[in-house]
Scaffold this motif. Structure first.
Motif, PDB file in Angstrom:
ATOM      1  N   TRP A 319       0.840  -1.210   0.000  1.00 42.09           N
ATOM      2  CA  TRP A 319       0.000   0.000   0.000  1.00 42.09           C
ATOM      3  C   TRP A 319       0.869   1.251   0.000  1.00 42.09           C
ATOM      4  CZ3 TRP A 319      -0.645   3.561   4.167  1.00 42.09           C
ATOM      5  CH2 TRP A 319      -1.745   4.434   4.060  1.00 42.09           C
ATOM      6  N   GLN A 320       1.871   1.294   0.863  1.00 39.34           N
ATOM      7  CA  GLN A 320       2.749   2.462   0.950  1.00 39.34           C
ATOM      8  C   GLN A 320       3.467   2.723  -0.368  1.00 39.34           C
ATOM      9  OE1 GLN A 320       5.289   1.303   4.178  1.00 39.34           O
ATOM     10  NE2 GLN A 320       3.758   1.738   5.753  1.00 39.34           N
ATOM     11  N   GLN A 321       3.860   1.659  -1.051  1.00 37.50           N
ATOM     12  CA  GLN A 321       4.640   1.789  -2.282  1.00 37.50           C
ATOM     13  C   GLN A 321       3.780   2.004  -3.518  1.00 37.50           C
ATOM     14  OE1 GLN A 321       6.676  -1.951  -2.174  1.00 37.50           O
ATOM     15  NE2 GLN A 321       8.001  -1.347  -0.460  1.00 37.50           N
ATOM     16  N   GLY A 322       2.454   1.964  -3.371  1.00 35.16           N
ATOM     17  CA  GLY A 322       1.598   2.066  -4.545  1.00 35.16           C
ATOM     18  C   GLY A 322       1.717   0.853  -5.439  1.00 35.16           C
ATOM     19  N   THR A 324      -0.546  -2.002  -4.909  1.00 36.54           N
ATOM     20  CA  THR A 324      -1.662  -2.837  -4.480  1.00 36.54           C
ATOM     21  C   THR A 324      -2.346  -3.543  -5.639  1.00 36.54           C
ATOM     22  OG1 THR A 324      -3.357  -1.106  -4.686  1.00 36.54           O
ATOM     23  CG2 THR A 324      -2.129  -1.217  -2.590  1.00 36.54           C
ATOM     24  N   GLY A 325      -2.090  -3.095  -6.866  1.00 35.86           N
ATOM     25  CA  GLY A 325      -2.803  -3.633  -8.021  1.00 35.86           C
ATOM     26  C   GLY A 325      -4.158  -2.990  -8.251  1.00 35.86           C
ATOM     27  N   ILE A 326      -4.490  -1.969  -7.474  1.00 38.60           N
ATOM     28  CA  ILE A 326      -5.732  -1.199  -7.659  1.00 38.60           C
ATOM     29  C   ILE A 326      -5.300   0.187  -8.157  1.00 38.60           C
ATOM     30  CG2 ILE A 326      -7.873  -0.397  -6.628  1.00 38.60           C
ATOM     31  CD1 ILE A 326      -7.533  -3.431  -6.472  1.00 38.60           C
ATOM     32  N   PRO A 327      -5.503   0.516  -9.427  1.00 37.30           N
ATOM     33  CA  PRO A 327      -4.824   1.665 -10.024  1.00 37.30           C
ATOM     34  C   PRO A 327      -5.011   2.989  -9.310  1.00 37.30           C
ATOM     35  CG  PRO A 327      -5.661   0.261 -11.757  1.00 37.30           C
ATOM     36  CD  PRO A 327      -6.183  -0.296 -10.463  1.00 37.30           C
ATOM     37  N   ILE A 328      -6.229   3.382  -8.943  1.00 35.35           N
ATOM     38  CA  ILE A 328      -6.380   4.707  -8.359  1.00 35.35           C
ATOM     39  C   ILE A 328      -5.780   4.756  -6.956  1.00 35.35           C
ATOM     40  CG2 ILE A 328      -8.670   4.478  -7.275  1.00 35.35           C
ATOM     41  CD1 ILE A 328      -9.202   7.328  -8.611  1.00 35.35           C
ATOM     42  N   ILE A 329      -5.752   3.632  -6.246  1.00 32.68           N
ATOM     43  CA  ILE A 329      -5.070   3.572  -4.954  1.00 32.68           C
ATOM     44  C   ILE A 329      -3.575   3.752  -5.160  1.00 32.68           C
ATOM     45  CG2 ILE A 329      -4.628   2.147  -2.915  1.00 32.68           C
ATOM     46  CD1 ILE A 329      -7.580   3.043  -3.283  1.00 32.68           C
ATOM     47  N   ASP A 330      -3.016   3.046  -6.114  1.00 36.05           N
ATOM     48  CA  ASP A 330      -1.580   3.142  -6.367  1.00 36.05           C
ATOM     49  C   ASP A 330      -1.195   4.525  -6.873  1.00 36.05           C
ATOM     50  OD1 ASP A 330      -1.380   0.545  -5.564  1.00 36.05           O
ATOM     51  OD2 ASP A 330      -1.301  -0.297  -7.581  1.00 36.05           O
ATOM     52  N   ALA A 331      -2.044   5.133  -7.695  1.00 38.75           N
ATOM     53  CA  ALA A 331      -1.764   6.491  -8.179  1.00 38.75           C
ATOM     54  C   ALA A 331      -1.678   7.458  -7.007  1.00 38.75           C
ATOM     55  CB  ALA A 331      -2.848   6.930  -9.157  1.00 38.75           C
ATOM     56  N   PRO A 436      -7.373  -3.247 -14.506  1.00 38.16           N
ATOM     57  CA  PRO A 436      -6.554  -3.970 -15.483  1.00 38.16           C
ATOM     58  C   PRO A 436      -6.522  -5.472 -15.277  1.00 38.16           C
ATOM     59  CG  PRO A 436      -5.163  -2.815 -13.894  1.00 38.16           C
ATOM     60  CD  PRO A 436      -6.570  -2.343 -13.666  1.00 38.16           C
ATOM     61  N   TRP A 437      -6.900  -5.955 -14.093  1.00 39.67           N
ATOM     62  CA  TRP A 437      -6.927  -7.400 -13.858  1.00 39.67           C
ATOM     63  C   TRP A 437      -7.963  -8.115 -14.702  1.00 39.67           C
ATOM     64  CZ3 TRP A 437      -8.167  -3.621 -10.314  1.00 39.67           C
ATOM     65  CH2 TRP A 437      -9.531  -3.470  -9.995  1.00 39.67           C
ATOM     66  N   GLN A 438      -8.863  -7.348 -15.329  1.00 43.92           N
ATOM     67  CA  GLN A 438      -9.839  -7.957 -16.239  1.00 43.92           C
ATOM     68  C   GLN A 438      -9.160  -8.543 -17.475  1.00 43.92           C
ATOM     69  OE1 GLN A 438     -12.898  -8.413 -15.522  1.00 43.92           O
ATOM     70  NE2 GLN A 438     -13.311  -7.008 -13.836  1.00 43.92           N
ATOM     71  N   ASP A 439      -7.920  -8.149 -17.730  1.00 40.34           N
ATOM     72  CA  ASP A 439      -7.145  -8.672 -18.862  1.00 40.34           C
ATOM     73  C   ASP A 439      -5.821  -9.198 -18.328  1.00 40.34           C
ATOM     74  OD1 ASP A 439      -5.696  -9.205 -21.120  1.00 40.34           O
ATOM     75  OD2 ASP A 439      -5.993  -7.256 -22.060  1.00 40.34           O
ATOM     76  N   PRO A 440      -5.756 -10.490 -17.964  1.00 37.02           N
ATOM     77  CA  PRO A 440      -4.514 -11.030 -17.390  1.00 37.02           C
ATOM     78  C   PRO A 440      -3.304 -10.835 -18.294  1.00 37.02           C
ATOM     79  CG  PRO A 440      -6.339 -12.548 -17.054  1.00 37.02           C
ATOM     80  CD  PRO A 440      -6.838 -11.471 -17.965  1.00 37.02           C
ATOM     81  N   ASP A 441      -3.515 -10.853 -19.599  1.00 32.41           N
ATOM     82  CA  ASP A 441      -2.383 -10.641 -20.504  1.00 32.41           C
ATOM     83  C   ASP A 441      -1.805  -9.243 -20.347  1.00 32.41           C
ATOM     84  OD1 ASP A 441      -0.713 -11.524 -22.791  1.00 32.41           O
ATOM     85  OD2 ASP A 441      -1.712  -9.816 -23.761  1.00 32.41           O
ATOM     86  N   GLY A 447       3.681  -5.681 -16.446  1.00 36.81           N
ATOM     87  CA  GLY A 447       4.332  -5.880 -15.162  1.00 36.81           C
ATOM     88  C   GLY A 447       3.575  -5.285 -13.995  1.00 36.81           C
ATOM     89  N   TYR A 448       2.384  -4.756 -14.264  1.00 41.46           N
ATOM     90  CA  TYR A 448       1.578  -4.206 -13.170  1.00 41.46           C
ATOM     91  C   TYR A 448       1.026  -5.356 -12.339  1.00 41.46           C
ATOM     92  CZ  TYR A 448      -1.777  -1.267 -10.725  1.00 41.46           C
ATOM     93  OH  TYR A 448      -2.472  -0.606  -9.746  1.00 41.46           O
ATOM     94  N   PRO A 449       1.025  -5.234 -11.008  1.00 39.48           N
ATOM     95  CA  PRO A 449       0.645  -6.378 -10.169  1.00 39.48           C
ATOM     96  C   PRO A 449      -0.850  -6.678 -10.202  1.00 39.48           C
ATOM     97  CG  PRO A 449       1.042  -4.446  -8.811  1.00 39.48           C
ATOM     98  CD  PRO A 449       1.465  -4.075 -10.208  1.00 39.48           C
ATOM     99  N   ALA A 450      -1.160  -7.938  -9.954  1.00 38.83           N
ATOM    100  CA  ALA A 450      -2.554  -8.328  -9.737  1.00 38.83           C
ATOM    101  C   ALA A 450      -3.036  -7.732  -8.413  1.00 38.83           C
ATOM    102  CB  ALA A 450      -2.662  -9.846  -9.704  1.00 38.83           C
ATOM    103  N   PRO A 451      -4.340  -7.571  -8.239  1.00 36.30           N
ATOM    104  CA  PRO A 451      -4.842  -6.971  -6.999  1.00 36.30           C
ATOM    105  C   PRO A 451      -4.366  -7.702  -5.752  1.00 36.30           C
ATOM    106  CG  PRO A 451      -6.588  -7.100  -8.621  1.00 36.30           C
ATOM    107  CD  PRO A 451      -5.423  -7.865  -9.183  1.00 36.30           C
ATOM    108  N   LEU A 452      -4.008  -6.943  -4.758  1.00 37.85           N
ATOM    109  CA  LEU A 452      -3.548  -7.490  -3.482  1.00 37.85           C
ATOM    110  C   LEU A 452      -4.654  -8.274  -2.794  1.00 37.85           C
ATOM    111  CD1 LEU A 452      -1.305  -7.556  -1.294  1.00 37.85           C
ATOM    112  CD2 LEU A 452      -2.118  -5.308  -0.520  1.00 37.85           C
ATOM    113  N   VAL A 453      -5.894  -7.810  -2.929  1.00 37.19           N
ATOM    114  CA  VAL A 453      -7.049  -8.488  -2.328  1.00 37.19           C
ATOM    115  C   VAL A 453      -8.208  -8.441  -3.317  1.00 37.19           C
ATOM    116  CG1 VAL A 453      -6.412  -7.961   0.072  1.00 37.19           C
ATOM    117  CG2 VAL A 453      -7.823  -6.327  -1.227  1.00 37.19           C
ATOM    118  N   ASP A 454      -9.186  -9.276  -3.078  1.00 38.59           N
ATOM    119  CA  ASP A 454     -10.421  -9.241  -3.849  1.00 38.59           C
ATOM    120  C   ASP A 454     -11.336  -8.187  -3.225  1.00 38.59           C
ATOM    121  OD1 ASP A 454     -13.403 -10.199  -4.168  1.00 38.59           O
ATOM    122  OD2 ASP A 454     -12.289 -11.140  -5.812  1.00 38.59           O
TER     123      ASP A 454
END
Length: 471
Positions: A319-322, A324-331, A436-441, A447-454
C-alpha cells in the motif's frame, strides 16, 4: 524603549499575523524568535515531509524579516528555557504567540505561560489559526457540536472575514545573541528524496500568496464541481501553507469572498463550497480541542473492540509503495511519495482501502500520512482517518465502503490521473485502466501487479466485522 518577544510557531508569515500585530501595537520594538522543540509535541512529533517544509518556511520567513530590518532568531528547546533566556537577554516586557490547539502544545503553552508569569513576563496568546475559536461555536444548550453540518451552520453565520493586516515596511527590532543557524535543526533529509517536493511546492509566504492568487480565478469558479476530480487542477492546494501559517484562514476567506463578488454566480457557489472545506479544517481542530485523545483513540468507543486484522507488514508495504494492483489507490500513494500531497478524494479512497479492504488499523495509516504529507496536521489527519474508518463522531456509516473502481470511473473518467502516476498503464484506455486485472495478458505485458485483495470478498468481511459490533 520596551521590547516584546514574538514567538513564531505555525504562523510563519508577516502579513495578517495577529501576534506580530499585537506586539508592534503595544511595544516599541520586537524580537522574532522560533524555538525548535519537537519532543514537546510527542508522541506526534513532526514527520519527515513536515520537517522539509518547515526548513524552507523558516528560511523564507527569515528573508522577509531581513527585508524589513529585523531578524529571525532560532533557538533549540525546551521552550520555557529558550523563551526565558531570550526574554531576559533583551529585557522583554511581554511575549506574544498565536494560540495552538493540539493537546501536547496546549499543555506546554499553559505550563510555559504560568512559569513566565511568575517571572513577571506575561505571555499573550492570540487567535489567528482558525476562522472561529472553539468556545464561540456551541449548540443552543451551550455544549459542543458533534456533527459537522449543524456546526458549520452556526460557524458560517459567525463568519465575518476582515481586511487582512499588512506587515509594515520596517519592523523595529533588536538583536539577540547566541541564535542558532537553521542547519542546526537538521530538518532536511540526509538522503535526498525531496526532488519531487521542490518541483511541486514553493514553501513560504510568497509561495502561499502565489498559490492563493492562482486559485482566485477559474479554479474558484469551477471549484464546486471540480474539487472531487484528481485529474484536474480543481483544488486550492493551500493546505500546507495554511498548516504552517504562511496564510491565515482570515486572509483566504476574505480573498475568496472578494473574488467571488467580482467573478459572479459560479464563483459564489465555489466560494461557499470552499469556505465549507475551511470549515472542515476548523471542525477537526474543534473536535481535537474537545476530545484531546482523538489522535490515538476512536471517537466511537465501540471501535475499541473492533476486529482489525493482525498487522500485515507485506500488505502495508504494498500500500505504501503504490503496488496494491488497484490503479487509483496506487496512483494516490505514488503521488504522495513523490510530492508530499494527495488529492482529498483520493485520500478517502486509499484510507478506505486500508481500513476496509485490508482491514488494517486506522492508526497505522494515519502514521504513514503523518510522516509523508507536507500538510500533515494532527487534527485533520486524525479526523480524516477516523471518518473514513467509521469510528469518528461525524463519520459516514461504516458500511459506506468506497469501491475504488467505480470511484475511479466517476472522478477520473478519462484515466488521466491514473496514467500520470502509474506509467505502467500509460497506454491503457478506460475502463480497463481502472481494472486492469480484467485482462490477465495486460498484467503480464506491463508488469503491473494483480490486486492485493479481492474487493468484493474484503468488503463482505469488513461488513461482517462491523455487524459484530451491533452495526
Amino acid at each position: 524603549m520596551d521590547t516584546a518577544l514574538v514567538w513564531f510557531r505555525r504562523d510563519l508569515r508577516l502579513d495578517d499575523n495577529a501576534a506580530l500585530q499585537a506586539a508592534l501595537a503595544a511595544h516599541d520594538r520586537i524580537v522574532a524568535l522560533y524555538v525548535h522543540a519537537p519532543e514537546e509535541e510527542a508522541p506526534w512529533m513532526p514527520g519527515a515531509a513536515s520537517r522539509w517544509w518547515l526548513h524552507h518556511a523558516l528560511q523564507t520567513l527569515a528573508g522577509r524579516l531581513a527585508d524589513r530590518g529585523a531578524a529571525l532568531h532560532l533557538a533549540q528547546g525546551p521552550s520555557l528555557a529558550a523563551l526565558r533566556n531570550a526574554a531576559r537577554a533583551v529585557g522583554a516586557a511581554a511575549i506574544y504567540a498565536q494560540r495552538l490547539y493540539e493537546p501536547a502544545a496546549a499543555e506546554r503553552d499553559r505550563r510555559v505561560a504560568g512559569a513566565l508569569q511568575r517571572d513577571g513576563i506575561p505571555v499573550h496568546f492570540v487567535s489567528g489559526a482558525l476562522l472561529a475559536e472553539p468556545p464561540a461555536v456551541v449548540t443552543g444548550a451551550g455544549t459542543p457540536y458533534r456533527v459537522f453540518t449543524p456546526y458549520w451552520r452556526t460557524a458560517r453565520a459567525l463568519l465575518r472575514p476582515r481586511a487582512p493586516w499588512t506587515a509594515p515596511p520596517r519592523i523595529p527590532s533588536t538583536t539577540l545573541d547566541g541564535a542558532l543557524p537553521l542547519a542546526a535543526f537538521g530538518l532536511l533529509p540526509a538522503i535526498r528524496w525531496d526532488a519531487g517536493f521542490t518541483t511541486a511546492w514553493q514553501p513560504g509566504e510568497a509561495g502561499a500568496q502565489d498559490a492563493l492568487a492562482d486559485f482566485l480565478g477559474a479554479p474558484l469558479r469551477e471549484y464546486a464541481d471540480a474539487r472531487d476530480r484528481p485529474d484536474q487542477v480543481g483544488t486550492s492546494r493551500l493546505s500546507p501553507h495554511l498548516h504552517f501559517g504562511e496564510l491565515s484562514p482570515n486572509q483566504v476567506a476574505h480573498a475568496v469572498l472578494q473574488a467571488a463578488g467580482r467573478l459572479g454566480t459560479g464563483a459564489r457557489q465555489g466560494a461557499e463550497a470552499y469556505l465549507r472545506e475551511l470549515g472542515w479544517r476548523d471542525f477537526s481542530q474543534y473536535l481535537l480541542h474537545h476530545n484531546p485523545s482523538m489522535a490515538d483513540t476512536p471517537l466511537d468507543p465501540r471501535f475499541e473492540r473492533f476486529a482489525w486484522d493482525p498487522r500485515d507488514d507485506h500488505a502495508q508495504h504494498r500500500w505504501q509503495q503504490g503496488r496494491t494492483g488497484i490503479p487509483i489507490i496506487d496512483a494516490g500513494m505514488r503521488e504522495l511519495w513523490s510530492t508530499g500531497w494527495m488529492h482529498n478524494r483520493v485520500r478517502m479512497l486509499v484510507a478506505s482501502f486500508f481500513t476496509k479492504n485490508l482491514r488494517q488499523h486506522w492508526l497505522d495509516g494515519a502514521r504513514w500520512f503523518w510522516d509523508t504529507l507536507v500538510d500533515a496536521d494532527l487534527a485533520n489527519n486524525a479526523q480524516g482517518w477516523q471518518w473514513t474508518a467509521g469510528c469518528g463522531v461525524d463519520a459516514a456509516p461504516y458500511f459506506r465502503i468506497f469501491n475504488p473502481v467505480t470511484q475511479g470511473l466517476k472522478f477520473d473518467p478519462h484515466g488521466h490521473y491514473v496514467r500520470r502516476w502509474v506509467p505502467e498503464l500509460a497506454g491503457i484506455a478506460v475502463p480497463l485502466v481502472h481494472q486492469p486485472w480484467q485482462d490477465p495478458d495486460l498484467l503480464r505485458r506491463t508488469g503491473y501487479p494483480a490486486p492485493l485483495v479481492d474487493l468484493a470478498d474484503t468488503r463482505a468481511a469488513a461488513l461482517a466485522a462491523w455487524k459484530s459490533l451491533g452495526g
